[in-house]
Design a protein around this motif. Structure first.
Motif, PDB file in Angstrom:
ATOM      1  N   UNK A  12       0.850  -1.198   0.000  1.00  0.00           N
ATOM      2  CA  UNK A  12       0.000   0.000   0.000  1.00  0.00           C
ATOM      3  C   UNK A  12       0.879   1.238   0.000  1.00  0.00           C
ATOM      4  N   UNK A  13       0.227   2.378  -0.291  1.00  0.00           N
ATOM      5  CA  UNK A  13       0.933   3.667  -0.348  1.00  0.00           C
ATOM      6  C   UNK A  13       0.131   4.710   0.446  1.00  0.00           C
ATOM      7  N   UNK A  14       0.128   4.582   1.764  1.00  0.00           N
ATOM      8  CA  UNK A  14      -0.621   5.545   2.582  1.00  0.00           C
ATOM      9  C   UNK A  14       0.099   6.887   2.722  1.00  0.00           C
ATOM     10  N   UNK A  15       1.311   6.977   2.156  1.00  0.00           N
ATOM     11  CA  UNK A  15       1.992   8.273   2.056  1.00  0.00           C
ATOM     12  C   UNK A  15       1.453   9.095   0.886  1.00  0.00           C
ATOM     13  N   UNK A  23      -6.028  10.807   6.512  1.00  0.00           N
ATOM     14  CA  UNK A  23      -5.135   9.664   6.737  1.00  0.00           C
ATOM     15  C   UNK A  23      -5.261   9.082   8.148  1.00  0.00           C
ATOM     16  N   UNK A  24      -5.152   9.934   9.152  1.00  0.00           N
ATOM     17  CA  UNK A  24      -5.141   9.454  10.545  1.00  0.00           C
ATOM     18  C   UNK A  24      -6.444   8.736  10.901  1.00  0.00           C
ATOM     19  N   UNK A  25      -7.541   9.351  10.515  1.00  0.00           N
ATOM     20  CA  UNK A  25      -8.862   8.774  10.812  1.00  0.00           C
ATOM     21  C   UNK A  25      -9.057   7.451  10.061  1.00  0.00           C
ATOM     22  N   UNK A  26      -8.643   7.419   8.799  1.00  0.00           N
ATOM     23  CA  UNK A  26      -8.782   6.206   7.993  1.00  0.00           C
ATOM     24  C   UNK A  26      -7.969   5.056   8.583  1.00  0.00           C
ATOM     25  N   UNK A  27      -6.733   5.335   8.972  1.00  0.00           N
ATOM     26  CA  UNK A  27      -5.887   4.281   9.534  1.00  0.00           C
ATOM     27  C   UNK A  27      -6.477   3.727  10.830  1.00  0.00           C
ATOM     28  N   UNK A  28      -7.063   4.592  11.641  1.00  0.00           N
ATOM     29  CA  UNK A  28      -7.745   4.132  12.864  1.00  0.00           C
ATOM     30  C   UNK A  28      -8.897   3.202  12.518  1.00  0.00           C
ATOM     31  N   UNK A  29      -9.686   3.586  11.509  1.00  0.00           N
ATOM     32  CA  UNK A  29     -10.831   2.776  11.081  1.00  0.00           C
ATOM     33  C   UNK A  29     -10.380   1.416  10.549  1.00  0.00           C
ATOM     34  N   UNK A  53       8.217   7.601   8.457  1.00  0.00           N
ATOM     35  CA  UNK A  53       7.431   8.240   9.520  1.00  0.00           C
ATOM     36  C   UNK A  53       6.137   7.480   9.816  1.00  0.00           C
ATOM     37  N   UNK A  54       5.507   6.944   8.777  1.00  0.00           N
ATOM     38  CA  UNK A  54       4.283   6.162   8.991  1.00  0.00           C
ATOM     39  C   UNK A  54       4.556   4.944   9.868  1.00  0.00           C
ATOM     40  N   UNK A  55       5.727   4.331   9.699  1.00  0.00           N
ATOM     41  CA  UNK A  55       6.056   3.155  10.529  1.00  0.00           C
ATOM     42  C   UNK A  55       6.312   3.546  11.981  1.00  0.00           C
ATOM     43  N   UNK A  56       6.806   4.750  12.201  1.00  0.00           N
ATOM     44  CA  UNK A  56       7.059   5.235  13.565  1.00  0.00           C
ATOM     45  C   UNK A  56       5.745   5.603  14.251  1.00  0.00           C
ATOM     46  N   UNK A  57       4.849   6.198  13.493  1.00  0.00           N
ATOM     47  CA  UNK A  57       3.604   6.737  14.062  1.00  0.00           C
ATOM     48  C   UNK A  57       2.491   5.698  14.220  1.00  0.00           C
TER      49      UNK A  57
END
Length: 261
Positions: A12-15, A23-29, A53-57
């Motif tokens: 995937x490419x969430x960046x 992004x933040x809300x979608x990843x939580x869902x 950064x996505x892997x850290x967060x």
């Protein structure tokens, strides 16, 4: 969408800019809806830091760092050093990717540049003892030739678009076949044959989000929980229970990444 499966999205490419608004809300869902893991694959130089950064967060996001063939001209010694440095300080970067060849677009970097950068990144993966995530579009013969030059490297041929014969050659060399939303399309005869012909223990599932959403969401922004439709289509093709397919593809990914995940 009902949470039926335990989903690990292997590409995937969430960046991507397509996720900037939510992004933040979608990843939580996604996490609430059965997605236990995502391999976010860098493609451009800019996306390397974003993926890191996505892997850290996000505790359930892992990363692959590399330069996509469309951006092959961005790759140089400084970029390579930066990739090595980022991998050395983050054990959630578990692959080199997305790398490979793309001969579809005439405006892409020249083929010889793509091949040189592909070889350099395969060599990097060999040195780091990491698997690779390979992009191959209209370049099957050259992709196979370069894979053969690096017998110690294993990985994924992502968004597979070749024949059953090509898939079997890749499998012999230690690669898994990435199956995405295309398998659900009505006109997808070739990839259906591939899924039918290759063993389940060599199949991985992926979205390539935000691209290539499966039916019934074709044309929409793709996201990881849509993998349920890919799992169900593979189950239909192989005449298996979808839960069995779900367990198998997750086990396949763990086996490929056994030293890193």
């Amino acid at each position: 969408m009902e949470n039926k499966y335990i989903i690990f999205d292997t590409h995937a490419h969430y960046d991507d800019d397509a996720f900037d608004e939510d992004r933040e809300e979608l990843l939580k869902d996604l996490k609430l809806n059965g997605v236990v893991g995502i391999l976010n694959c860098a493609s451009s130089y800019e996306s390397i830091e974003k993926t890191y950064n996505l892997t850290i967060e996000n505790d359930f996001i892992y990363g692959a760092l590399g330069i996509h063939p469309e951006n092959a001209c961005e790759f140089n010694e400084d970029v390579e050093r930066e990739i090595v440095e980022l991998i050395s300080k983050n054990n959630k970067i578990i692959a080199v990717g997305e790398i490979g060849l793309d001969y579809y677009w005439e405006e892409n970097p020249p083929k010889e540049v793509q091949r040189e950068v592909f070889r350099k990144q395969m060599k990097l993966a060999e040195e780091l003892k990491l698997p690779v995530v390979i992009h191959d579009r209209d370049a099957h013969a050259d992709t196979l030739d370069i894979i053969k030059e690096f017998p110690k490297v294993k990985g994924i041929v992502h968004c597979f678009s070749g024949s059953s014969e090509f898939a079997k050659e890749c499998i012999k060399l230690g690669y898994y076949i990435g199956i995405g939303g295309v398998v659900t399309f009505k006109n997808a005869k070739k990839i259906v044959e591939v899924v039918k012909d290759i063993p389940l223990d060599k199949i991985l599932v992926e979205t390539d989000a935000p691209y290539m959403a499966p039916t019934p969401n074709r044309g929409k922004r793709n996201k990881s929980d849509y993998i349920q439709y890919i799992i169900e289509q593979i189950a239909i093709i192989k005449e298996l229970d979808p839960k069995e397919v779900n367990i198998a593809v997750n086990d396949n990914f763990k086996r490929l990444m056994e030293k890193t995940i």
